[in-house]
Enzyme design. Structure first.
Site, PDB file in Angstrom:
ATOM      1  N   SER A 249       0.841  -1.192   0.000  1.00  0.00           N
ATOM      2  CA  SER A 249       0.000   0.000   0.000  1.00  0.00           C
ATOM      3  C   SER A 249       0.874   1.239   0.000  1.00  0.00           C
ATOM      4  O   SER A 249       1.999   1.219   0.519  1.00  0.00           O
ATOM      5  CB  SER A 249      -0.896   0.021   1.244  1.00  0.00           C
TER       6      SER A 249
ATOM      7  N   TYR B 188      -2.376   0.481  10.502  1.00  0.00           N
ATOM      8  CA  TYR B 188      -2.421  -0.228   9.214  1.00  0.00           C
ATOM      9  C   TYR B 188      -1.164   0.067   8.404  1.00  0.00           C
ATOM     10  O   TYR B 188      -0.542  -0.848   7.847  1.00  0.00           O
ATOM     11  CB  TYR B 188      -3.665   0.222   8.437  1.00  0.00           C
TER      12      TYR B 188
END
Length: 241
Positions: A134, A147
């Site tokens: 990501s 995250y």
């Protein structure tokens, strides 16, 4: 093709795209559920031979057995890591065990399965290992640092694994999407430079053809994150990210 995270919108878009090109056998690995079987049936309707296999990211002790059974059925040309959880930053900060769950799923589970898959690919002497990271891995943000930190660990691990496998015939590719409009992000505000699962799938296919080591989706995020990475911390923390 073996997909770990068989109900992922990005993974399924990638599988559909590759079935339209050349892929004929697909393994969807994930928690047993009607959704997993339904997705398998949809892919069969496209002409692929599809099998499902039970896979739990947190059950690291079973990874070698589960993946070993898949590789025992025949050579795998591509393994796609698409499992993970977003978590809820505000809630997880107050509930440390929830934060641990995010970290263990996104990082620890991927390290375990990644090493098992890498060894199997190396033993057969060919194949690609594609890992969905990501853009959040690039620099901590107040809005999602739990995250983001898990993805940063995954990203670093995958890069190192690629270096370890260099010259063995195994291709390792990190994919860094920004915000992706999918089931997993439904209900969340959509930021600029968002993409769709289909756009990520297109980038994955192109990266495979080019044997890229890192793929950004959209590509302009590479420039944006490079600039953000070098901002002084005091300036960075004031940005509306």
């Amino acid at each position: 093709m073996l997909v770990l995270g068989g109900t992922s919108s990005i993974a399924l878009a990638t599988v559909r795209r590759l079935i339209a090109r050349r892929t004929r056998t697909v393994w969807l690995a994930g928690r047993p559920s009607p959704a997993l079987e339904e997705e398998a049936a949809r892919l069969r309707a496209l002409g692929a031979r599809v099998r499902t296999v039970a896979f739990e990211a947190l059950d690291c002790g079973a990874h070698e057995t589960v993946l070993g059974k898949v590789f025992a059925e025949g050579a795998i040309d591509m393994v796609l890591f698409a499992f993970g959880v977003l978590g809820d930053q505000a809630y997880d900060e107050r509930e440390p065990l929830n934060a641990v769950h995010v970290a263990q799923t996104n990082y620890t589970g991927a390290v375990s399965a990644g090493l098992v898959a890498a060894r199997a690919l190396q033993n057969q002497g060919h194949g690609s290992l594609v890992v969905l990271s990501s853009v959040a891995a690039e620099r901590a943000r107040r809005a999602d640092f739990i995250y983001g930190s898990s993805k940063a660990g995954l990203d670093t691990f995958t890069q190192g694994l690629g270096d370890a496998l260099y010259g063995t015939g195994v291709h390792v590719m990190v994919v860094r999407p920004g915000f992706v409009r999918s089931r997993a992000t439904a209900g969340r505000a959509v930021p600029p430079l968002a993409s769709t699962p289909e756009e990520v799938a297109t980038a994955v296919e192109l990266g495979l053809r080019r044997r890229s080591e890192t793929v950004w989706v959209p590509g302009v995020l590479r420039v944006v994150t490079t600039a953000l990475r070098h901002l002084p911390r005091g300036v960075y923390r004031r940005l509306p990210l």
